[in-house]
Design an enzyme around this catalytic site. Sequence first.
Site, PDB file in Angstrom:
ATOM      1  CG  LEU A   1      37.849  45.001  41.751  1.00 19.20           C
ATOM      2  CD1 LEU A   1      37.311  43.574  41.642  1.00 19.20           C
ATOM      3  CD2 LEU A   1      37.516  45.576  43.128  1.00 19.20           C
ATOM      4  CG  ASP A   2      44.015  47.520  44.533  1.00 16.85           C
ATOM      5  OD1 ASP A   2      43.886  48.516  43.809  1.00 16.85           O
ATOM      6  OD2 ASP A   2      43.919  47.537  45.771  1.00 16.85           O
ATOM      7  CB  ILE A   3      47.202  43.422  40.355  1.00 17.95           C
ATOM      8  CG1 ILE A   3      47.613  42.157  39.616  1.00 17.95           C
ATOM      9  CG2 ILE A   3      48.163  43.715  41.497  1.00 17.95           C
ATOM     10  CD1 ILE A   3      48.874  42.299  38.780  1.00 17.95           C
TER      11      ILE A   3
END
Length: 252
Positions: free
Chosen positions: A82-84
Amino acid sequence: MSEGRVTVNGAVVQTLGTKVIPGTDVVAVDGKTYELPSEVITFMLHKPAGYVTTMDDPQGRPTVASLLPLDEHPALFPVGRLDIDTTGLLLCTTDGELGHQLMHPRFHVPKRYIALVEGALSEEEAEQLRHGIQLEDGMTAPAKLWIATAEEKKRWADLMGTGEGASGSKRHGGRRSRAALEKSGTWVAIEICEGRNRQVRRMFEALDHPVIALHRQSYGPLTLEGLERGSLRMLSDEECAALQTACHPREE
Ligand code: URA
């Protein structure tokens, strides 16, 4: 007790019930070492914003590794990414085979996201996203998508919280407030079976509706239901079996 016959990592076991980590600790009886069957364990983590999905970040940012019980389960790794700024359901497992299956493009497990995107998404644009749109790495597979009802809008805004998961509006130089963006933006749910890098963000960007906030609500049959942000829980055997069942080979 063991009369000094059992050692763990070379040290004689003095206490009954001493815990060992399969695959890491070396257990010996009368000098003969025994391979302990590697345990497989899978957790779901409610990932908060601001954490990188990696076990180690050269830039020193907080990582999801810091939220995992690595002392007890050092072989844990995150399934996909998952992106930051993305919040929500992240699976972490010691089961290499399960992790591989879930990430392999041949197996498609539906993943549902809630997104707040900039601007008013039209029904025509929603239909384009459902059918598939051209990205630089090819057409996207058909997706499910719906625009939030008034009730969902309120619930999702509460769930994602002010500022939480908001990547800000680069288009407006980050000058517009979250409240203003929420007012002019569109809340949508999108379900995709692929797992390309930044796929949801790129799909909306392609139609000039950058994502302001993104949250993964479910992964196959599993939902975050009742799990606090930053917390994790172990999956039951039934949940692991349901996850396996959800891995269908893609029809070419
Ligand atoms: N799609 C994205 O764009 N980002 C995520 O973090 C997950 C899916």
